[in-house]
Enzyme design. Structure first.
Site, PDB file in Angstrom:
ATOM      1  N   ASP A 107      -8.773  -1.802   3.197  1.00 22.79           N
ATOM      2  CA  ASP A 107      -9.265  -0.789   4.326  1.00 22.79           C
ATOM      3  C   ASP A 107      -8.849   1.071   3.043  1.00 22.79           C
ATOM      4  OD1 ASP A 107      -6.643  -1.023   4.825  1.00 22.79           O
ATOM      5  OD2 ASP A 107      -6.238   0.050   6.057  1.00 22.79           O
TER       6      ASP A 107
ATOM      7  N   ARG B  99     -12.789  -8.179  -3.714  1.00 22.04           N
ATOM      8  CA  ARG B  99     -12.187  -8.075  -2.504  1.00 22.04           C
ATOM      9  C   ARG B  99     -11.898  -6.137  -1.983  1.00 22.04           C
ATOM     10  NH1 ARG B  99      -7.474  -5.900   0.264  1.00 22.04           N
ATOM     11  NH2 ARG B  99      -7.748  -7.285   2.595  1.00 22.04           N
TER      12      ARG B  99
ATOM     13  N   GLY C  86      -1.854  -2.356   6.413  1.00 23.62           N
ATOM     14  CA  GLY C  86      -1.468  -4.166   7.125  1.00 23.62           C
ATOM     15  C   GLY C  86      -2.806  -4.452   6.501  1.00 23.62           C
TER      16      GLY C  86
ATOM     17  N   THR D  74       1.170  -1.155  -0.134  1.00 24.98           N
ATOM     18  CA  THR D  74      -0.026  -0.123  -0.031  1.00 24.98           C
ATOM     19  C   THR D  74       0.605   0.904  -0.025  1.00 24.98           C
ATOM     20  OG1 THR D  74      -0.941  -1.707   1.765  1.00 24.98           O
ATOM     21  CG2 THR D  74      -1.934   1.204   0.983  1.00 24.98           C
TER      22      THR D  74
END
Lengths: 308, 308
Positions: free
Chosen positions: B206, B203, B227, B175
């Site tokens: 966050d 999917r 994460g 990320t």
């Protein structure tokens, strides 16, 4: 065995619900829809069932009822289809599941629960989520199941006006939801919606997002929201109430009042929510004209309400 | 005119980054990628530009860099394509924009900003979001732009093992993100990701969700996370830190420590985040082996780091 209070609250959306546009027959239909869903959920709680089963059953009942904007009653999107969002969260484990932009699923809330329990993920979207639904043997329905003359006319009107509309021509945030506390002290929340009439661009609102439109945490509360989804996301409404309880020591009532009647009002965030805390207290605040709502607990509270 | 401190922090993902698998040449490439992005953002802040422009420019630079899992370097999904998520949020107005599951967009963070400023919505997904991108004349790239032999091999390995993998065969949460404070005292945050190698079912993690992986509020802080996305959503990580500051009076450092090194660790939420508060304090906590990260402010702090 320590026995907690049991409580359930449900909603069928908030917004401008005008008395002079409501006939006695229509009002009775709405009240019947709320009654059936409340009864489905409470009957599970009353025999010692889990709050997770109760909110799933209540929301599935609201999804099956054609007048609410979720499941069978979902509004038309810009392409003439139905894209639905739903979420469920379990306060005991903080597990959550949500789906965005799914079509032809009879009960998106059941798919959200399958996501939570079987997918290893939290949020699934679109065709991928439908592929997962098939792998889990969820019930699909053809387009005819989701058709109603009233919804079709709302879409045609919106197309002509070239606007993205809320549920009805009168401003109404079509969402359904349920929150519950069971005898074991476990809180759960679930929310489901058909989104905005004539919506474009794969828009996602607050309903399927844990923390925004749906949240449950045994330490604080369970919340299901209905309103202007964009402002509810930006305000992280459901988790904000939980934090005001956990970090600032507010009561459920004070936290709900602050968020719904102060913070949201200041940014134009019309709507409302249903909330139950770990002691079984129920709040159903809204800053719009009305909200389809109902609640039942084992301390004698049993209400079905539409207006203020 | 009151002049605040200026600060920027960026990350390129957290996870198991092993020294013995890193060559000096590769480490230099990663550091160069971080340096370029940091410089892009800081140079905007230093001439009085907005934090919103700074985080967009920094994240776009990280997206263009092929070694990070975002934009050009996005991993392959289960269908052999690239589905990217991104978000941006402006702390002055609490406006936010995000996109989920978009393909062939050169810079998803620029699309997220267009969603925030031009769509009237907060979250757009999939083909609908790409349709919106075309209407806004965002830059598209063909599949070849996103191809690298290394990513292709990671996908083939994951396919053979039939697993959904994090960025690399070593556990790394691919990320990228940036947070910044400008001279006007406005905070901004942005995050972008290519998700999980071999991911299925549409999917969503966050990163694109305001409050979960990305959050900015002038009263508290700006946050970008990296994460295990599912656990970061359930924990509403970014907004949790903001609430701990606003409602409980914690410092940025104490709030970050509590969330990253205590709450997340307890539920297996491996990863980290970058954070800047309204006074320009910078925190870059992580509970994994390492996190690609860098920061620069006008008080003499200027760091590029990978390991603890």
């Amino acid at each position: 065995m320590s026995r907690n209070n049991i409580s359930i609250a449900i909603h069928g959306g908030a917004g401008t619900i005008l008395r002079n546009e409501m006939t006695p027959e229509l009002q009775q239909q709405y009240e019947q829809g709320l009654h059936n869903a409340l009864d489905k959920g409470y009957s599970i709680l009353s025999v010692g069932g889990s709050s997770l089963d109760a909110v799933e059953a209540a929301v599935a009942s609201l999804e099956d009822f054609p007048l609410f904007n979720a499941g069978r009653g979902a509004v038309f999107n810009n392409k003439g289809g139905h894209e639905m969002d739903a979420a469920i969260m379990y306060g005991k484990t903080l597990e959550a599941g949500g789906v965005c932009g799914v079509s032809n699923i009879r009960n998106p809330v059941r798919l959200a629960r399958a996501v939570m329990e079987q997918s290893g993920h939290v949020l699934l979207s679109g065709a991928g989520a439908e592929e997962f639904a098939r792998s889990q043997h969820l019930q699909f329905e053809d387009d005819a199941y989701f058709y109603s003359q009233q919804r079709y006319q709302q879409w045609q009107d919106a197309l002509k006006a070239d606007v993205v509309q809320l549920d009805h021509t009168v401003k109404k945030f079509g969402t359904v939801g349920a929150v519950a506390l069971d005898y074991e002290g476990n809180l759960s929340a679930a929310t489901s919606t058909g989104g905005l009439t004539n919506k474009k661009f794969g828009r996602i609102g607050d309903s399927p997002i844990p923390g925004a439109g749906t949240y449950a945490n045994n330490n604080t509360c369970a919340i299901s929201c209905t309103g202007v989804g964009e402002l509810f996301i930006r305000s992280v409404v459901a988790y904000d109430i939980s934090c005001l309880i956990e970090y600032k020591g507010l009561s459920l009532k004070d936290a709900c009042d602050l968020v719904v009647n102060d913070k949201l009002v200041k940014i134009g965030g019309e709507g409302g929510l249903i909330a139950i805390d770990k002691d079984g207290n129920i709040e159903m605040p809204f800053n719009s004209e009305g909200m389809y709502r109902a609640c039942h607990n084992n301390l004698g509270r049993n209400e079905i309400l539409i207006y203020r």
